[in-house]
Design a protein around this motif. Structure first.
Motif, mmCIF file in Angstrom:
data_model
loop_
_atom_site.group_PDB
_atom_site.id
_atom_site.type_symbol
_atom_site.label_atom_id
_atom_site.label_comp_id
_atom_site.label_asym_id
_atom_site.label_seq_id
_atom_site.Cartn_x
_atom_site.Cartn_y
_atom_site.Cartn_z
ATOM 1 N N LEU A 46 0.830 -1.200 0.000
ATOM 2 C CA LEU A 46 0.000 0.000 0.000
ATOM 3 C C LEU A 46 0.867 1.253 0.000
ATOM 4 C CD1 LEU A 46 -2.472 -1.170 2.801
ATOM 5 C CD2 LEU A 46 -2.630 -1.594 0.354
ATOM 6 N N GLU A 47 0.667 2.098 -0.999
ATOM 7 C CA GLU A 47 1.457 3.326 -1.110
ATOM 8 C C GLU A 47 0.585 4.570 -1.147
ATOM 9 O OE1 GLU A 47 5.361 4.294 -3.641
ATOM 10 O OE2 GLU A 47 3.549 4.166 -4.888
ATOM 11 N N SER A 48 -0.488 4.530 -1.911
ATOM 12 C CA SER A 48 -1.390 5.681 -2.047
ATOM 13 C C SER A 48 -2.755 5.152 -2.461
ATOM 14 C CB SER A 48 -0.872 6.654 -3.111
ATOM 15 O OG SER A 48 -0.948 6.042 -4.400
ATOM 16 N N PRO A 49 -3.808 5.953 -2.259
ATOM 17 C CA PRO A 49 -5.135 5.497 -2.699
ATOM 18 C C PRO A 49 -5.179 5.151 -4.182
ATOM 19 C CG PRO A 49 -5.347 7.379 -1.235
ATOM 20 C CD PRO A 49 -3.884 7.227 -1.517
ATOM 21 N N GLU A 50 -4.502 5.937 -4.997
ATOM 22 C CA GLU A 50 -4.515 5.678 -6.437
ATOM 23 C C GLU A 50 -3.825 4.350 -6.760
ATOM 24 O OE1 GLU A 50 -5.104 9.757 -5.384
ATOM 25 O OE2 GLU A 50 -3.359 8.463 -4.984
ATOM 26 N N GLN A 51 -2.694 4.110 -6.113
ATOM 27 C CA GLN A 51 -1.962 2.859 -6.353
ATOM 28 C C GLN A 51 -2.767 1.664 -5.878
ATOM 29 O OE1 GLN A 51 -0.257 1.345 -3.311
ATOM 30 N NE2 GLN A 51 -0.063 -0.517 -4.536
ATOM 31 N N VAL A 52 -3.385 1.770 -4.696
ATOM 32 C CA VAL A 52 -4.160 0.655 -4.152
ATOM 33 C C VAL A 52 -5.364 0.351 -5.043
ATOM 34 C CG1 VAL A 52 -5.558 -0.106 -2.198
ATOM 35 C CG2 VAL A 52 -3.406 1.079 -1.793
ATOM 36 N N THR A 53 -6.051 1.392 -5.495
ATOM 37 C CA THR A 53 -7.211 1.191 -6.360
ATOM 38 C C THR A 53 -6.808 0.487 -7.651
ATOM 39 O OG1 THR A 53 -8.253 3.177 -5.441
ATOM 40 C CG2 THR A 53 -9.111 2.352 -7.539
ATOM 41 N N ALA A 54 -5.693 0.903 -8.232
ATOM 42 C CA ALA A 54 -5.222 0.269 -9.468
ATOM 43 C C ALA A 54 -4.785 -1.167 -9.218
ATOM 44 C CB ALA A 54 -4.069 1.081 -10.062
ATOM 45 N N LEU A 55 -4.105 -1.393 -8.105
ATOM 46 C CA LEU A 55 -3.674 -2.755 -7.763
ATOM 47 C C LEU A 55 -4.879 -3.682 -7.628
ATOM 48 C CD1 LEU A 55 -1.786 -4.974 -6.672
ATOM 49 C CD2 LEU A 55 -1.908 -3.848 -4.435
ATOM 50 N N ASN A 56 -5.877 -3.254 -6.870
ATOM 51 C CA ASN A 56 -7.034 -4.116 -6.655
ATOM 52 C C ASN A 56 -7.826 -4.332 -7.939
ATOM 53 O OD1 ASN A 56 -6.325 -4.430 -3.997
ATOM 54 N ND2 ASN A 56 -7.734 -2.870 -3.219
ATOM 55 N N ALA A 57 -7.825 -3.354 -8.819
ATOM 56 C CA ALA A 57 -8.475 -3.537 -10.121
ATOM 57 C C ALA A 57 -7.758 -4.614 -10.921
ATOM 58 C CB ALA A 57 -8.502 -2.216 -10.890
ATOM 59 N N SER A 58 -6.436 -4.637 -10.837
ATOM 60 C CA SER A 58 -5.675 -5.662 -11.574
ATOM 61 C C SER A 58 -5.947 -7.053 -11.019
ATOM 62 C CB SER A 58 -4.172 -5.352 -11.518
ATOM 63 O OG SER A 58 -3.621 -5.628 -10.236
ATOM 64 N N LEU A 59 -6.177 -7.148 -9.715
ATOM 65 C CA LEU A 59 -6.510 -8.443 -9.124
ATOM 66 C C LEU A 59 -7.875 -8.926 -9.607
ATOM 67 C CD1 LEU A 59 -5.322 -7.688 -5.466
ATOM 68 C CD2 LEU A 59 -4.129 -9.102 -7.161
ATOM 69 N N ARG A 60 -8.820 -8.008 -9.730
ATOM 70 C CA ARG A 60 -10.154 -8.389 -10.203
ATOM 71 C C ARG A 60 -10.142 -8.796 -11.666
ATOM 72 N NH1 ARG A 60 -11.402 -3.788 -7.262
ATOM 73 N NH2 ARG A 60 -11.750 -2.573 -9.168
ATOM 74 N N GLU A 61 -9.171 -8.294 -12.424
ATOM 75 C CA GLU A 61 -9.072 -8.686 -13.830
ATOM 76 C C GLU A 61 -8.585 -10.125 -13.976
ATOM 77 O OE1 GLU A 61 -6.514 -5.837 -15.614
ATOM 78 O OE2 GLU A 61 -8.004 -4.203 -15.586
ATOM 79 N N ALA A 62 -7.915 -10.640 -12.946
ATOM 80 C CA ALA A 62 -7.340 -11.986 -13.031
ATOM 81 C C ALA A 62 -8.395 -13.071 -12.843
ATOM 82 C CB ALA A 62 -6.237 -12.153 -11.989
#
Length: 492
Positions: A46-62
């Motif tokens: 976890l680094e920033s809200p923007e980074q976390v949101t993008a990270l979790n979106a990538s997990l949902r794409e998997a």
């Protein structure tokens, strides 16, 4: 060992895994596509809200609706508030206020924030009844020492989180509040008979079940009063006869971290994982540093145990089915609620309101002129981690001291002619902190003491301020009381 994709996928379905980086590595994305139920994020992800949101979106794409979890209790145990401390006051503060509507609203606000970031499973609330003053792992994470109070706030917390579409996870079953040891390091034992354990430890979990909690997390503790030998996480009687048959829980049983010494210190993570699933755990929270190679060893151990007849295939199928139903509930909840991407700025408003209501003052706080603030350091527990705390953001002349290494006389010299404020955190647990503070008060009895943990050790002083937690909003509430101009500006 021959490759069996069906069996390996079933084993994957029991796994809640960590990973090492701010972006999802290939082994995580491939693992989710191959049936791993989900991930648990920690500070290193976890680094920033923007980074976390993008990270979790990538997990949902998997994969479709993976479990994306974290330990976000609010208060002292925070992941999303790691940079400056949480915007929520924490359980001890909410318990001190004892307004279940406030608790429900606070956890709903937290759930909305988590959902906006892409999380759907929160390993919270802690519903342990903290009856051991020297408890090194619960403390302010508990709503209090009264089982009925904890029970009503357990229910309110579960309702608040799940109204926001985030699955709650009541922990640490069957109750970690009467221990004086930390299960991260050893296997604690609770010395209480069955009648007391049922009346005290189990009451909040019954309330959570009645409130519809979607998951419950086990504790690596031993309870001889209930006939439990070894960790509760590995005990079938505890997880099936008690939790499911007697208490009626039908959701997902999540293990506490399998890398903790209280469960795997003697036998290793793969073997402990086999025993946990056999006992009734559906979802294995592997811990913080159990990465690709170790995850593969856990999967291999589960597959091998089925082939050896030590673990039934039906038990794996049952666990996989429960985890799939949890993911279905999350998916339906998101669709029904059409949650916004953020909470519209209400987070600090709700959290600060609760922190203000929880803060207590014994004595009269003087109008501070040119205050000098001494913060007496205290070690953070493993569950808390390195999260900032104290009054430094609002008082320019703030010094952090080590009670073992520093000399109180130096601080008295620096504070000469100025108002002295002394800040402690769970001073009752640290004799060295008590000695340091007593030395300061011996020369400056009119000083103000601010306790940012549990207000158990109360020295004679000019005024004693209790915040019931060290979150950002707890500290801000104390700073307001002390008349910090910076705090008053921030609060507006």
């Amino acid at each position: 060992m021959p490759h069996d994709p069906t069996l390996e996928r079933l084993a994957n379905a029991t796994l809640l895994v960590p990973f090492e980086s701010l972006q999802a590595p290939r082994w995580i994305l491939d693992g989710l596509a191959d049936g791993i139920s989900g991930v648990c994020l920690f500070h290193n992800n976890l680094e920033s809200p923007e980074q976390v949101t993008a990270l979790n979106a990538s997990l949902r794409e998997a994969t479709d609706t993976p479990l994306i979890s974290l330990d976000e209790e609010g208060g002292d145990v925070t992941r999303i508030g790691q940079a400056r401390g949480s915007d929520y006051p924490g359980n001890a503060a909410l318990g001190a206020v004892d307004d279940t509507d406030l608790t429900r609203a606070t956890l709903r606000s937290l759930g909305l924030q988590l959902s906006g970031l892409g999380f759907n499973l929160d390993l919270a609330p802690s519903v342990d009844v903290n009856v051991a003053d020297d408890n090194p792992v619960i403390g302010t994470r508990s709503f209090g020492s009264d089982a009925e109070l904890v029970a009503r706030h357990a229910a309110a917390s579960v309702q608040g989180l799940q109204e926001a579409g985030v699955a709650a996870c009541a922990k640490h079953f069957p109750g970690h509040g009467a221990t004086s040891q930390d299960s991260h390091h050893t296997l604690p034992q609770i010395e209480a008979d069955a009648e007391l354990l049922r009346r005290r430890e189990l009451l909040p979990f019954r309330a959570a079940v009645d409130a519809g909690v979607r998951s419950i997390l086990t504790a690596h503790i031993e309870l001889p009063g209930l006939g439990v030998e070894g960790p509760a996480t590995l005990n079938r009687t505890m997880l099936n006869d008690l939790l499911r048959d007697e208490m009626g829980f039908t959701g997902v049983v999540v293990s506490d971290a399998m890398d903790m010494r209280g469960v795997s210190g003697e036998i290793g993570i793969p073997e402990a994982s086999v025993l946990a699933v056999a006992a009734g755990c559906d979802l294995l929270c592997l811990g913080r540093f159990v990465y690709a190679d170790q995850v593969a060893r856990v999967r291999s151990a589960l597959v091998g145990a089925v082939r050896d007849g030590r673990l039934s295939g039906e038990r794996l199928e049952e666990a996989a089915d429960r985890n799939a139903r949890l993911r279905d509930w999350i998916k339906r909840s998101a669709q029904e609620r059409a949650l916004p991407g953020a909470d519209g700025g209400g987070t600090e408003r709700v959290g600060l309101a609760g922190a203000r209501r929880a803060t207590r003052v014994d004595g009269d706080v003087p109008a501070l002129e040119n205050p000098y603030v001494v913060e007496v350091d205290a070690p953070a527990g493993i569950a808390v981690g390195e999260v900032p705390w104290g009054l430094g953001p609002w008082f320019g002349d703030t010094v952090r001291v080590s009670p073992e290494a520093d000399d109180p006389s130096e601080q008295l010299t620096a504070a000469a002619g100025r108002d002295l404020v002394v800040v402690v955190r769970d001073a009752h647990r640290y004799p060295s902190a008590q000695e340091f503070v007593s030395a300061l008060l011996g020369a400056r009895p009119e000083a103000v003491v601010v306790e940012m943990g549990l207000p158990i050790w109360r020295p004679d002083c000019g005024a004693y301020v209790s915040t019931y937690g060290a979150a950002h909003v707890n500290a801000l509430s104390a700073a307001e009381l002390l008349g910090s101009a910076g705090a008053l500006r921030t609060a507006r």
